[in-house]
Design an enzyme around this catalytic site. Structure first.
Site, PDB file in Angstrom:
ATOM      1  N   HIS A  49       2.489   1.095 -13.545  1.00 37.61           N
ATOM      2  CA  HIS A  49       3.450  -0.005 -13.688  1.00 37.61           C
ATOM      3  C   HIS A  49       4.865   0.576 -13.665  1.00 37.61           C
ATOM      4  O   HIS A  49       5.132   1.564 -14.346  1.00 37.61           O
ATOM      5  CB  HIS A  49       3.198  -0.752 -15.000  1.00 37.61           C
ATOM      6  CG  HIS A  49       4.045  -1.973 -15.133  1.00 37.61           C
ATOM      7  ND1 HIS A  49       3.745  -3.165 -14.503  1.00 37.61           N
ATOM      8  CD2 HIS A  49       5.210  -2.181 -15.792  1.00 37.61           C
ATOM      9  CE1 HIS A  49       4.682  -4.053 -14.777  1.00 37.61           C
ATOM     10  NE2 HIS A  49       5.580  -3.480 -15.554  1.00 37.61           N
ATOM     11  N   GLY A  54       0.800  -1.223   0.000  1.00 33.01           N
ATOM     12  CA  GLY A  54       0.000   0.000   0.000  1.00 33.01           C
ATOM     13  C   GLY A  54       0.834   1.274   0.000  1.00 33.01           C
ATOM     14  O   GLY A  54       0.364   2.328   0.424  1.00 33.01           O
ATOM     15  N   GLU A  87       6.926   7.574  -9.463  1.00 32.50           N
ATOM     16  CA  GLU A  87       5.524   7.120  -9.356  1.00 32.50           C
ATOM     17  C   GLU A  87       4.723   8.047  -8.461  1.00 32.50           C
ATOM     18  O   GLU A  87       3.572   8.370  -8.740  1.00 32.50           O
ATOM     19  CB  GLU A  87       5.459   5.726  -8.719  1.00 32.50           C
ATOM     20  CG  GLU A  87       5.856   4.606  -9.630  1.00 32.50           C
ATOM     21  CD  GLU A  87       5.588   3.258  -8.983  1.00 32.50           C
ATOM     22  OE1 GLU A  87       4.569   3.095  -8.306  1.00 32.50           O
ATOM     23  OE2 GLU A  87       6.416   2.363  -9.151  1.00 32.50           O
TER      24      GLU A  87
HETATM   25  C1  GRF Z   1       4.035   0.247  -7.315  1.00 28.74           C
HETATM   26  O1  GRF Z   1       5.416   0.287  -7.435  1.00 28.74           O
HETATM   27  C2  GRF Z   1       3.380   0.112  -8.662  1.00 28.74           C
HETATM   28  O2  GRF Z   1       4.223   0.441  -9.689  1.00 28.74           O
HETATM   29  C3  GRF Z   1       3.041  -1.330  -8.765  1.00 28.74           C
HETATM   30  O3  GRF Z   1       2.879  -1.765  -7.432  1.00 28.74           O
HETATM   31  C4  GRF Z   1       3.687  -0.988  -6.586  1.00 28.74           C
HETATM   32  C5  GRF Z   1       2.984  -0.661  -5.308  1.00 28.74           C
HETATM   33  O4  GRF Z   1       2.704  -1.850  -4.668  1.00 28.74           O
HETATM   34  N1  GRF Z   1       1.903  -1.541  -9.613  1.00 28.74           N
HETATM   35  P1  GRF Z   1       3.136  -2.087  -3.151  1.00 28.74           P
HETATM   36  O5  GRF Z   1       2.452  -1.041  -2.357  1.00 28.74           O
HETATM   37  O6  GRF Z   1       4.637  -1.968  -3.085  1.00 28.74           O
HETATM   38  O7  GRF Z   1       2.653  -3.466  -2.839  1.00 28.74           O
END
Ligand code: GRF
Length: 211
Positions: A110, A13, A180
């Site tokens: 992504h 999250g 991101e």
């Molecule tokens: C982010 O880096 C995004 O790019 C990908 O999932 C990541 C976030 O997930 N889709 P989390 O919070 O590290 O589990």
């Protein structure tokens, strides 16, 4: 009035936290709910910390949502659904009670320059390991609409992030995540306000990502 988004996750999250923190100073949107595909996702703790209502189910591979998820989303009525580390297939069709169908504008982030380093199994650190192994000079972040094909919906925006000499997976992944954190709220606001420049794919340069 602020618009409502729902965030869907399976893991830590980190992006949820970034988005919720961003909304403290945004008049445009708020996170009205969190969907999780895992009961153990650390992201659920973050949702609870911020008092955000959570919906959990394990998710099948179907593009048709369960009646429970459809019902929950109908009540939330989100203007947008943002996937943030959601590792299952997110449905695109939502059955109503009377034979009608709903759909929601859904986007995913992504951590690579799609279509590179994408598809099943390409998530988190695995993406950055593959980028380093391939000897790329640049990687980045991609924002795309979610369709029935994993990681393949139309691109909305991308940002390039340099790969440095002797980069480690952890250094590279922090640099990409920093990008991101800037790109996701920017694009969400742009979509909600209809203010994104009308280019096929927006290539953004973020100059102040850590060297
Ligand atoms: C982010 O880096 C995004 O790019 C990908 O999932 C990541 C976030 O997930 N889709 P989390 O919070 O590290 O589990």
């Amino acid at each position: 009035m602020k618009k409502n988004i729902v965030v869907a996750l399976s893991g830590t999250g980190r992006s949820l936290k970034n988005l919720v923190e961003y909304t403290r100073n945004s008049d445009v949107f708020q996170v009205a709910g969190v969907v999780s595909s895992s009961k153990k996702a650390l992201g659920l703790e973050i949702a609870r910390e911020y008092g955000i209502e959570v919906f959990y189910e394990s998710f099948s591979k179907s593009s048709v949502a369960s009646p429970e998820l459809s019902c929950w989303l109908r009540k939330k009525n989100p203007d947008l659904i943002a996937l943030a580390g959601f590792l299952k297939v997110f449905p695109t069709k939502f059955p109503g009670n009377n034979g009608e169908w709903a759909s929601y504008k859904t986007v995913n982030i992504h951590p690579s320059l799609l279509p590179k380093f994408s598809g099943k199994g390409m998530y988190g650190q695995k993406v950055h390991e593959a980028v380093l192994q391939a000897g790329e000079d640049f990687t980045g972040v991609s924002l795309h609409f979610v369709t029935d094909v994993y990681d393949e919906g139309p691109l909305i925006a991308q940002v390039k992030v340099p790969v440095k000499e002797n980069d480690s997976v952890s250094r590279l992944s922090s640099r990409v995540f920093e990008a991101e954190c800037k790109l996701y709220p920017y694009v969400i606001e742009g979509l909600l306000l209809g203010s994104l420049p009308k280019k096929e794919t927006l290539m953004i340069t973020i100059n102040d990502v850590s060297e």
